[in-house]
Write a protein that holds these residues in place. Structure first.
Motif, PDB file in Angstrom:
ATOM      1  N   ASP A 174       0.843  -1.197   0.000  1.00 33.86           N
ATOM      2  CA  ASP A 174       0.000   0.000   0.000  1.00 33.86           C
ATOM      3  C   ASP A 174       0.875   1.242   0.000  1.00 33.86           C
ATOM      4  O   ASP A 174       1.754   1.393   0.862  1.00 33.86           O
ATOM      5  CB  ASP A 174      -0.910   0.026   1.225  1.00 33.86           C
ATOM      6  N   TYR A 175       0.643   2.132  -0.961  1.00 37.43           N
ATOM      7  CA  TYR A 175       1.380   3.390  -1.058  1.00 37.43           C
ATOM      8  C   TYR A 175       0.466   4.536  -0.644  1.00 37.43           C
ATOM      9  O   TYR A 175      -0.637   4.676  -1.165  1.00 37.43           O
ATOM     10  CB  TYR A 175       1.883   3.618  -2.480  1.00 37.43           C
ATOM     11  N   ALA A 176       0.937   5.353   0.285  1.00 41.25           N
ATOM     12  CA  ALA A 176       0.121   6.446   0.800  1.00 41.25           C
ATOM     13  C   ALA A 176       0.925   7.745   0.819  1.00 41.25           C
ATOM     14  O   ALA A 176       2.088   7.761   1.236  1.00 41.25           O
ATOM     15  CB  ALA A 176      -0.376   6.126   2.208  1.00 41.25           C
ATOM     16  N   LYS A 177       0.291   8.818   0.362  1.00 34.50           N
ATOM     17  CA  LYS A 177       0.905  10.138   0.389  1.00 34.50           C
ATOM     18  C   LYS A 177       0.815  10.699   1.799  1.00 34.50           C
ATOM     19  O   LYS A 177      -0.241  10.652   2.430  1.00 34.50           O
ATOM     20  CB  LYS A 177       0.195  11.060  -0.602  1.00 34.50           C
ATOM     21  N   LYS A 178       1.943  11.256   2.301  1.00 30.43           N
ATOM     22  CA  LYS A 178       1.975  11.736   3.677  1.00 30.43           C
ATOM     23  C   LYS A 178       2.083  13.258   3.780  1.00 30.43           C
ATOM     24  O   LYS A 178       1.188  13.913   4.261  1.00 30.43           O
ATOM     25  CB  LYS A 178       3.139  11.067   4.428  1.00 30.43           C
ATOM     26  N   GLU A 179       3.177  13.825   3.353  1.00 27.49           N
ATOM     27  CA  GLU A 179       3.375  15.255   3.552  1.00 27.49           C
ATOM     28  C   GLU A 179       4.302  15.816   2.495  1.00 27.49           C
ATOM     29  O   GLU A 179       4.988  15.072   1.788  1.00 27.49           O
ATOM     30  CB  GLU A 179       3.979  15.508   4.934  1.00 27.49           C
ATOM     31  N   THR A 180       4.333  17.133   2.395  1.00 30.80           N
ATOM     32  CA  THR A 180       5.237  17.812   1.483  1.00 30.80           C
ATOM     33  C   THR A 180       6.257  18.599   2.291  1.00 30.80           C
ATOM     34  O   THR A 180       5.971  19.050   3.409  1.00 30.80           O
ATOM     35  CB  THR A 180       4.479  18.761   0.535  1.00 30.80           C
ATOM     36  N   SER A 181       7.440  18.782   1.736  1.00 31.05           N
ATOM     37  CA  SER A 181       8.485  19.529   2.442  1.00 31.05           C
ATOM     38  C   SER A 181       9.558  19.940   1.452  1.00 31.05           C
ATOM     39  O   SER A 181       9.657  19.391   0.351  1.00 31.05           O
ATOM     40  CB  SER A 181       9.099  18.683   3.558  1.00 31.05           C
ATOM     41  N   SER A 182      10.379  20.905   1.852  1.00 33.99           N
ATOM     42  CA  SER A 182      11.550  21.302   1.073  1.00 33.99           C
ATOM     43  C   SER A 182      12.756  20.577   1.642  1.00 33.99           C
ATOM     44  O   SER A 182      12.865  20.386   2.852  1.00 33.99           O
ATOM     45  CB  SER A 182      11.760  22.818   1.143  1.00 33.99           C
ATOM     46  N   MET A 183      13.672  20.178   0.746  1.00 29.83           N
ATOM     47  CA  MET A 183      14.814  19.397   1.176  1.00 29.83           C
ATOM     48  C   MET A 183      16.068  19.861   0.441  1.00 29.83           C
ATOM     49  O   MET A 183      16.044  20.115  -0.761  1.00 29.83           O
ATOM     50  CB  MET A 183      14.553  17.915   0.905  1.00 29.83           C
ATOM     51  N   ASP A 184      17.161  20.004   1.195  1.00 35.51           N
ATOM     52  CA  ASP A 184      18.450  20.331   0.587  1.00 35.51           C
ATOM     53  C   ASP A 184      19.085  19.054   0.051  1.00 35.51           C
ATOM     54  O   ASP A 184      19.217  18.064   0.777  1.00 35.51           O
ATOM     55  CB  ASP A 184      19.371  20.985   1.617  1.00 35.51           C
ATOM     56  N   THR A 185      19.489  19.077  -1.218  1.00 40.06           N
ATOM     57  CA  THR A 185      20.062  17.898  -1.863  1.00 40.06           C
ATOM     58  C   THR A 185      21.305  18.290  -2.651  1.00 40.06           C
ATOM     59  O   THR A 185      21.658  19.466  -2.748  1.00 40.06           O
ATOM     60  CB  THR A 185      19.054  17.252  -2.825  1.00 40.06           C
ATOM     61  N   LYS A 186      21.957  17.297  -3.236  1.00 37.55           N
ATOM     62  CA  LYS A 186      23.097  17.545  -4.107  1.00 37.55           C
ATOM     63  C   LYS A 186      22.698  18.374  -5.329  1.00 37.55           C
ATOM     64  O   LYS A 186      23.532  19.002  -5.978  1.00 37.55           O
ATOM     65  CB  LYS A 186      23.694  16.214  -4.580  1.00 37.55           C
ATOM     66  N   LEU A 187      21.416  18.346  -5.661  1.00 40.12           N
ATOM     67  CA  LEU A 187      20.912  19.094  -6.813  1.00 40.12           C
ATOM     68  C   LEU A 187      20.368  20.453  -6.412  1.00 40.12           C
ATOM     69  O   LEU A 187      19.782  21.157  -7.224  1.00 40.12           O
ATOM     70  CB  LEU A 187      19.808  18.289  -7.515  1.00 40.12           C
ATOM     71  N   GLY A 188      20.548  20.819  -5.150  1.00 39.93           N
ATOM     72  CA  GLY A 188      20.005  22.064  -4.638  1.00 39.93           C
ATOM     73  C   GLY A 188      18.766  21.821  -3.799  1.00 39.93           C
ATOM     74  O   GLY A 188      18.412  20.681  -3.488  1.00 39.93           O
ATOM     75  N   LYS A 189      18.074  22.879  -3.430  1.00 43.66           N
ATOM     76  CA  LYS A 189      16.872  22.766  -2.621  1.00 43.66           C
ATOM     77  C   LYS A 189      15.680  22.411  -3.505  1.00 43.66           C
ATOM     78  O   LYS A 189      15.444  23.062  -4.527  1.00 43.66           O
ATOM     79  CB  LYS A 189      16.603  24.072  -1.875  1.00 43.66           C
ATOM     80  N   VAL A 190      14.943  21.387  -3.130  1.00 41.18           N
ATOM     81  CA  VAL A 190      13.823  20.919  -3.950  1.00 41.18           C
ATOM     82  C   VAL A 190      12.587  20.715  -3.074  1.00 41.18           C
ATOM     83  O   VAL A 190      12.688  20.488  -1.862  1.00 41.18           O
ATOM     84  CB  VAL A 190      14.164  19.587  -4.665  1.00 41.18           C
ATOM     85  N   ASP A 191      11.435  20.805  -3.709  1.00 42.18           N
ATOM     86  CA  ASP A 191      10.170  20.526  -3.036  1.00 42.18           C
ATOM     87  C   ASP A 191       9.839  19.051  -3.220  1.00 42.18           C
ATOM     88  O   ASP A 191       9.825  18.544  -4.351  1.00 42.18           O
ATOM     89  CB  ASP A 191       9.043  21.394  -3.606  1.00 42.18           C
ATOM     90  N   THR A 192       9.574  18.366  -2.131  1.00 47.19           N
ATOM     91  CA  THR A 192       9.333  16.930  -2.186  1.00 47.19           C
ATOM     92  C   THR A 192       7.962  16.569  -1.626  1.00 47.19           C
ATOM     93  O   THR A 192       7.356  17.327  -0.869  1.00 47.19           O
ATOM     94  CB  THR A 192      10.392  16.157  -1.376  1.00 47.19           C
ATOM     95  N   VAL A 193       7.504  15.398  -2.018  1.00 46.65           N
ATOM     96  CA  VAL A 193       6.304  14.809  -1.437  1.00 46.65           C
ATOM     97  C   VAL A 193       6.696  13.434  -0.909  1.00 46.65           C
ATOM     98  O   VAL A 193       7.378  12.663  -1.593  1.00 46.65           O
ATOM     99  CB  VAL A 193       5.148  14.719  -2.457  1.00 46.65           C
ATOM    100  N   LEU A 194       6.303  13.148   0.311  1.00 44.97           N
ATOM    101  CA  LEU A 194       6.673  11.894   0.961  1.00 44.97           C
ATOM    102  C   LEU A 194       5.598  10.846   0.740  1.00 44.97           C
ATOM    103  O   LEU A 194       4.414  11.083   0.997  1.00 44.97           O
ATOM    104  CB  LEU A 194       6.851  12.113   2.467  1.00 44.97           C
ATOM    105  N   TYR A 195       6.025   9.676   0.241  1.00 45.75           N
ATOM    106  CA  TYR A 195       5.146   8.520   0.115  1.00 45.75           C
ATOM    107  C   TYR A 195       5.685   7.397   0.996  1.00 45.75           C
ATOM    108  O   TYR A 195       6.897   7.192   1.085  1.00 45.75           O
ATOM    109  CB  TYR A 195       5.057   8.036  -1.334  1.00 45.75           C
ATOM    110  N   GLU A 196       4.768   6.691   1.645  1.00 47.36           N
ATOM    111  CA  GLU A 196       5.139   5.552   2.479  1.00 47.36           C
ATOM    112  C   GLU A 196       4.532   4.279   1.905  1.00 47.36           C
ATOM    113  O   GLU A 196       3.384   4.271   1.454  1.00 47.36           O
ATOM    114  CB  GLU A 196       4.665   5.747   3.909  1.00 47.36           C
ATOM    115  N   SER A 197       5.325   3.220   1.926  1.00 49.24           N
ATOM    116  CA  SER A 197       4.884   1.916   1.446  1.00 49.24           C
ATOM    117  C   SER A 197       4.867   0.942   2.613  1.00 49.24           C
ATOM    118  O   SER A 197       5.867   0.799   3.325  1.00 49.24           O
ATOM    119  CB  SER A 197       5.821   1.417   0.347  1.00 49.24           C
ATOM    120  N   THR A 198       3.730   0.278   2.798  1.00 50.07           N
ATOM    121  CA  THR A 198       3.595  -0.689   3.886  1.00 50.07           C
ATOM    122  C   THR A 198       2.923  -1.948   3.360  1.00 50.07           C
ATOM    123  O   THR A 198       2.280  -1.940   2.308  1.00 50.07           O
ATOM    124  CB  THR A 198       2.756  -0.133   5.044  1.00 50.07           C
ATOM    125  N   ARG A 199       3.084  -3.036   4.118  1.00 51.78           N
ATOM    126  CA  ARG A 199       2.442  -4.301   3.792  1.00 51.78           C
ATOM    127  C   ARG A 199       1.788  -4.853   5.045  1.00 51.78           C
ATOM    128  O   ARG A 199       2.370  -4.800   6.133  1.00 51.78           O
ATOM    129  CB  ARG A 199       3.458  -5.292   3.227  1.00 51.78           C
TER     130      ARG A 199
END
Length: 241
Positions: A174-199
């Motif tokens: 099961d894949y579920a959308k959780k939250e959005t956030s900004s994250m610093d990465t090697k590619l710069g700061k990006v806007d992300t959406v967190l998905y969680e997978s559970t069984r």
């Protein structure tokens, strides 16, 4: 149910546009991504993910190769290769062949599956065991499931529950959308959406921080067991073709 003739011109146009969009497959672009992997806080090496397309057949290949650290070489070989060959159409991803070679002289940990969608059966050998399982709509292998999730999101659809062949069983994630956030990465700061997978009935969980503006590329992924983070993957480089 209303007859087609009773529909307003606007609704008819909407239906026609929806049908046209459905007939054209929305697919991710080929890419190569390199991740740094750590296990329980210790560096494990690099993992390269590559999605490519065969121009002659239109089929896609998704594969992973490892460059393990000195310590991790006790557990995984630099010659290890996992690969899936897929078709991606208007209805999503359909795996055709999956294989795994651990890069060692023994083949006891290797695996190979073929998906026969005409006969609706998957056959092969995984870790020395003969496999024969019935296929069902949306069924994926251990690699194609990742492409299936991304393809669903690109089409504006939630991944939901996805059946997966793992060894000699069909499991459901099961894949579920959780939250959005900004994250610093090697590619710069990006806007992300967190998905969680559970069984169901499993103490394991996977988390993926994905970037919608980069075709839902995961810039960070975690595997959690009994509430504790075990494996972490952090994006180091990305090239799209």
């Amino acid at each position: 149910m209303r007859r087609l003739a009773q529909l307003t011109p606007f609704l008819i146009a909407t239906l026609l546009l929806a049908t046209a969009a459905r007939s054209e497959a929305i697919v991710p672009k080929p890419f190569t991504a390199v991740y740094e992997v750590s296990y329980r806080g210790m560096r494990a090496g690099l993992l390269t993910l590559k999605l490519s397309r065969d121009g002659a057949t239109g089929r896609y290949t998704y594969e992973t190769t490892a460059d393990p650290s000195m310590l991790a070489r006790f557990f995984i070989s630099s010659a290890a290769l996992e690969k899936t060959i897929m078709e991606i159409g208007p209805d999503g991803v359909r795996p055709l062949e999956w294989s795994f070679e651990d890069g060692k002289s023994s083949t006891e940990k290797d695996g190979h599956l073929k998906f026969d969608w005409d006969r609706n059966v998957a056959t092969g050998v995984v870790e020395g065991k003969q496999i024969e399982l019935p296929l069902e709509p949306g069924l994926q292998d251990r690699l194609s499931i990742t492409v299936d999730v991304v393809t669903s999101l690109l089409r504006g659809e939630e991944p939901g529950t996805i059946p997966l062949i793992d060894n000699n069983k069909i499991k459901r994630y099961d894949y579920a959308k959780k939250e959005t956030s900004s994250m610093d990465t090697k590619l710069g700061k990006v806007d992300t959406v967190l998905y969680e997978s559970t069984r169901q009935n499993s103490d394991r969980q996977s988390r993926f921080w994905m970037v919608p503006k980069m075709e839902y590329l995961a810039v960070r992924a975690e595997q959690v067991r009994k509430g504790k983070v075990e494996t972490v993957m952090v994006l180091q480089s990305f090239e799209q073709r």
